[in-house]
Design a protein around this motif. Structure first.
Motif, PDB file in Angstrom:
ATOM      1  N   TYR A  23      50.058  26.371  -0.503  1.00  0.00           N
ATOM      2  CA  TYR A  23      51.127  26.372  -1.608  1.00  0.00           C
ATOM      3  C   TYR A  23      52.326  27.608  -1.571  1.00  0.00           C
ATOM      4  CZ  TYR A  23      53.313  27.474  -6.005  1.00  0.00           C
ATOM      5  OH  TYR A  23      54.325  27.423  -7.017  1.00  0.00           O
ATOM      6  N   TRP A  24      52.002  28.699  -0.859  1.00  0.00           N
ATOM      7  CA  TRP A  24      52.954  29.643  -0.430  1.00  0.00           C
ATOM      8  C   TRP A  24      53.748  29.326   0.867  1.00  0.00           C
ATOM      9  CZ3 TRP A  24      49.397  34.378  -0.279  1.00  0.00           C
ATOM     10  CH2 TRP A  24      48.801  34.632  -1.746  1.00  0.00           C
ATOM     11  N   ALA A  25      53.092  28.356   1.533  1.00  0.00           N
ATOM     12  CA  ALA A  25      54.089  27.847   2.792  1.00  0.00           C
ATOM     13  C   ALA A  25      54.892  26.638   2.252  1.00  0.00           C
ATOM     14  CB  ALA A  25      52.858  27.554   3.869  1.00  0.00           C
ATOM     15  N   ARG A  26      54.467  26.100   1.396  1.00  0.00           N
ATOM     16  CA  ARG A  26      55.174  24.823   0.879  1.00  0.00           C
ATOM     17  C   ARG A  26      56.327  25.235   0.268  1.00  0.00           C
ATOM     18  NH1 ARG A  26      52.919  21.848  -2.600  1.00  0.00           N
ATOM     19  NH2 ARG A  26      50.752  22.809  -2.325  1.00  0.00           N
ATOM     20  N   THR A  27      56.038  26.336  -0.883  1.00  0.00           N
ATOM     21  CA  THR A  27      57.162  27.199  -1.742  1.00  0.00           C
ATOM     22  C   THR A  27      58.095  28.067  -0.895  1.00  0.00           C
ATOM     23  OG1 THR A  27      55.577  28.536  -2.640  1.00  0.00           O
ATOM     24  CG2 THR A  27      55.737  26.429  -3.594  1.00  0.00           C
ATOM     25  N   LYS A  28      57.676  28.176   0.387  1.00  0.00           N
ATOM     26  CA  LYS A  28      58.445  29.068   1.190  1.00  0.00           C
ATOM     27  C   LYS A  28      58.518  30.611   0.688  1.00  0.00           C
ATOM     28  CE  LYS A  28      61.716  25.624   2.995  1.00  0.00           C
ATOM     29  NZ  LYS A  28      60.719  24.732   2.917  1.00  0.00           N
ATOM     30  N   LEU A  29      57.374  30.808   0.319  1.00  0.00           N
ATOM     31  CA  LEU A  29      56.919  32.368  -0.020  1.00  0.00           C
ATOM     32  C   LEU A  29      56.779  33.112   1.120  1.00  0.00           C
ATOM     33  CD1 LEU A  29      56.480  34.768  -1.877  1.00  0.00           C
ATOM     34  CD2 LEU A  29      54.185  33.855  -2.203  1.00  0.00           C
ATOM     35  N   ILE A  30      56.109  32.501   1.974  1.00  0.00           N
ATOM     36  CA  ILE A  30      55.840  33.006   3.165  1.00  0.00           C
ATOM     37  C   ILE A  30      55.204  31.769   4.117  1.00  0.00           C
ATOM     38  CG2 ILE A  30      53.208  33.372   2.660  1.00  0.00           C
ATOM     39  CD1 ILE A  30      55.072  35.356   5.180  1.00  0.00           C
ATOM     40  N   ALA A  31      56.344  31.633   5.120  1.00  0.00           N
ATOM     41  CA  ALA A  31      56.145  30.544   6.071  1.00  0.00           C
ATOM     42  C   ALA A  31      55.730  31.197   7.283  1.00  0.00           C
ATOM     43  CB  ALA A  31      57.620  29.879   6.342  1.00  0.00           C
ATOM     44  N   PRO A  32      55.017  30.422   8.078  1.00  0.00           N
ATOM     45  CA  PRO A  32      54.568  30.854   9.310  1.00  0.00           C
ATOM     46  C   PRO A  32      55.562  31.000  10.305  1.00  0.00           C
ATOM     47  CG  PRO A  32      53.659  28.582   9.266  1.00  0.00           C
ATOM     48  CD  PRO A  32      54.330  29.038   7.857  1.00  0.00           C
ATOM     49  N   SER A  33      55.862  32.305  11.106  1.00  0.00           N
ATOM     50  CA  SER A  33      56.894  32.503  11.833  1.00  0.00           C
ATOM     51  C   SER A  33      56.747  31.922  13.276  1.00  0.00           C
ATOM     52  CB  SER A  33      57.208  33.985  12.062  1.00  0.00           C
ATOM     53  OG  SER A  33      56.147  34.677  12.474  1.00  0.00           O
ATOM     54  N   ILE A  34      55.372  31.602  13.705  1.00  0.00           N
ATOM     55  CA  ILE A  34      55.399  31.111  14.948  1.00  0.00           C
ATOM     56  C   ILE A  34      55.279  29.654  15.105  1.00  0.00           C
ATOM     57  CG2 ILE A  34      53.673  31.016  16.822  1.00  0.00           C
ATOM     58  CD1 ILE A  34      52.730  33.606  16.324  1.00  0.00           C
ATOM     59  N   ARG A  35      54.808  29.025  14.281  1.00  0.00           N
ATOM     60  CA  ARG A  35      54.753  27.549  14.247  1.00  0.00           C
ATOM     61  C   ARG A  35      54.699  27.053  12.873  1.00  0.00           C
ATOM     62  NH1 ARG A  35      51.256  25.559  18.414  1.00  0.00           N
ATOM     63  NH2 ARG A  35      49.299  25.720  16.838  1.00  0.00           N
ATOM     64  N   THR A  36      55.368  26.080  12.503  1.00  0.00           N
ATOM     65  CA  THR A  36      55.344  25.849  10.949  1.00  0.00           C
ATOM     66  C   THR A  36      54.515  24.213  11.185  1.00  0.00           C
ATOM     67  OG1 THR A  36      57.465  24.387  11.071  1.00  0.00           O
ATOM     68  CG2 THR A  36      57.093  26.668   9.962  1.00  0.00           C
ATOM     69  N   ALA A  37      53.887  23.646  10.292  1.00  0.00           N
ATOM     70  CA  ALA A  37      53.226  22.477  10.116  1.00  0.00           C
ATOM     71  C   ALA A  37      54.524  21.266  10.236  1.00  0.00           C
ATOM     72  CB  ALA A  37      52.330  22.057   8.978  1.00  0.00           C
ATOM     73  N   HIS A  38      54.311  20.407  11.124  1.00  0.00           N
ATOM     74  CA  HIS A  38      55.014  18.982  11.212  1.00  0.00           C
ATOM     75  C   HIS A  38      54.334  17.800  11.411  1.00  0.00           C
ATOM     76  CE1 HIS A  38      58.521  21.730  12.013  1.00  0.00           C
ATOM     77  NE2 HIS A  38      58.012  22.429  12.819  1.00  0.00           N
ATOM     78  N   GLY A  39      54.198  17.401  10.005  1.00  0.00           N
ATOM     79  CA  GLY A  39      53.442  16.020  10.125  1.00  0.00           C
ATOM     80  C   GLY A  39      51.791  16.375   9.993  1.00  0.00           C
ATOM     81  N   SER A  40      51.309  15.233   9.783  1.00  0.00           N
ATOM     82  CA  SER A  40      49.765  15.292   9.851  1.00  0.00           C
ATOM     83  C   SER A  40      49.210  15.661  10.823  1.00  0.00           C
ATOM     84  CB  SER A  40      49.278  13.876   9.315  1.00  0.00           C
ATOM     85  OG  SER A  40      47.861  13.833   9.245  1.00  0.00           O
ATOM     86  N   GLY A  41      48.044  16.631  11.046  1.00  0.00           N
ATOM     87  CA  GLY A  41      47.305  16.833  11.812  1.00  0.00           C
ATOM     88  C   GLY A  41      47.881  18.300  12.474  1.00  0.00           C
ATOM     89  N   SER A  42      49.082  18.734  12.460  1.00  0.00           N
ATOM     90  CA  SER A  42      49.785  19.687  12.988  1.00  0.00           C
ATOM     91  C   SER A  42      49.186  21.131  12.399  1.00  0.00           C
ATOM     92  CB  SER A  42      51.282  19.726  13.121  1.00  0.00           C
ATOM     93  OG  SER A  42      51.663  19.755  11.732  1.00  0.00           O
ATOM     94  N   GLN A  43      49.088  22.218  13.133  1.00  0.00           N
ATOM     95  CA  GLN A  43      48.348  23.466  12.658  1.00  0.00           C
ATOM     96  C   GLN A  43      49.780  24.542  12.644  1.00  0.00           C
ATOM     97  OE1 GLN A  43      45.482  24.240  11.775  1.00  0.00           O
ATOM     98  NE2 GLN A  43      44.756  22.003  11.962  1.00  0.00           N
ATOM     99  N   ARG A  44      49.631  25.273  11.354  1.00  0.00           N
ATOM    100  CA  ARG A  44      50.667  26.370  11.338  1.00  0.00           C
ATOM    101  C   ARG A  44      49.994  27.286  11.921  1.00  0.00           C
ATOM    102  NH1 ARG A  44      49.877  25.211   5.367  1.00  0.00           N
ATOM    103  NH2 ARG A  44      51.673  23.938   4.748  1.00  0.00           N
ATOM    104  N   LEU A  45      50.951  28.228  12.477  1.00  0.00           N
ATOM    105  CA  LEU A  45      50.594  29.313  13.616  1.00  0.00           C
ATOM    106  C   LEU A  45      50.901  30.683  12.868  1.00  0.00           C
ATOM    107  CD1 LEU A  45      48.434  29.396  15.662  1.00  0.00           C
ATOM    108  CD2 LEU A  45      50.383  29.270  17.187  1.00  0.00           C
ATOM    109  N   TYR A  46      50.272  31.734  12.066  1.00  0.00           N
ATOM    110  CA  TYR A  46      50.955  32.786  11.699  1.00  0.00           C
ATOM    111  C   TYR A  46      50.841  34.124  12.588  1.00  0.00           C
ATOM    112  CZ  TYR A  46      50.621  30.148   7.353  1.00  0.00           C
ATOM    113  OH  TYR A  46      50.728  29.195   6.361  1.00  0.00           O
ATOM    114  N   SER A  47      51.817  34.755  12.719  1.00  0.00           N
ATOM    115  CA  SER A  47      52.157  35.905  13.342  1.00  0.00           C
ATOM    116  C   SER A  47      51.282  37.258  12.691  1.00  0.00           C
ATOM    117  CB  SER A  47      53.434  36.422  13.669  1.00  0.00           C
ATOM    118  OG  SER A  47      53.964  36.943  12.451  1.00  0.00           O
ATOM    119  N   PHE A  48      51.254  38.315  13.490  1.00  0.00           N
ATOM    120  CA  PHE A  48      50.699  39.587  12.871  1.00  0.00           C
ATOM    121  C   PHE A  48      51.362  39.862  11.610  1.00  0.00           C
ATOM    122  CE2 PHE A  48      50.587  44.235  12.334  1.00  0.00           C
ATOM    123  CZ  PHE A  48      49.096  44.256  12.309  1.00  0.00           C
TER     124      PHE A  48
END
Length: 189
Positions: A49-74
């Protein structure tokens, strides 16, 4: 993305204080959603929910489509931990958004020097003892979140979770220390 200049600086000693085991990953090392949830102490539903509402988006890699994985930095993990603590103390998600927007531009070293205070309605940033005294003179009850404490909790548990590089390169495997090995053995039985 972790701002290296905010960590290494002129006096390399501070990194040793914040990260005694040199475990701070470089800017391409990240953690997938399930690991980020465990490290921050949140549910995957909250994270999504926080990623979809842009409260905190993963800064290394966001999800793009089905099966992709978000990647969160330190730094993302640190902000997730702060969000969780603010929520636990009753701060509204709207006020948390304002606080997170303010913290977003900071480097990791700057964040380590910040203590957040709140009276339940507003979030205050304190970077010196004088500010804390001024806040408490108002007579309202406040609570504090030392960001460096959250940072130490995260660095202490990073070794337990798989990390990956966004560029597909190999990670250097840190040599485990005796204390980490004892903790791991105690948890596994």
């Amino acid at each position: 993305m972790v701002d290296d200049s905010s960590i290494q600086g002129i006096d390399g000693g501070e990194q040793g204080e914040l990260f005694p085991d040199d475990s701070l990953p470089d800017e391409l090392v990240g953690y997938r959603g399930p690991a980020a949830c465990q490290i921050a102490g949140i549910t995957y539903r909250q994270l999504d929910y926080w990623a979809r509402t842009k409260l905190i988006a993963p800064s290394i890699r966001t999800a793009h489509g089905s099966g992709s994985q978000r990647l969160y930095s330190f730094k993302d993990l640190l902000v997730l931990k702060i969000i969780k603590r603010l929520l636990d103390t009753g701060i509204s998600l709207h006020n948390i958004r304002v606080a997170v927007d303010h913290l977003r531009g900071r480097g990791v070293r700057d964040l380590a020097r910040v203590t957040l205070f709140s009276d339940g309605a507003t979030v205050y940033e304190c970077t010196s003892p004088e500010e804390i005294v001024d806040l408490l003179q108002g007579g309202q009850g406040v609570f504090g979140i030392a960001v460096s404490g959250a940072m130490q909790e995260i660095t202490g548990s990073l070794h337990e979770f798989p990390a990956e590089r966004a560029d597909g390169g190999e990670l250097e495997t840190p040599v485990p220390d005796e204390l980490s090995e004892r903790r791991k053995a105690r948890r596994t039985g």
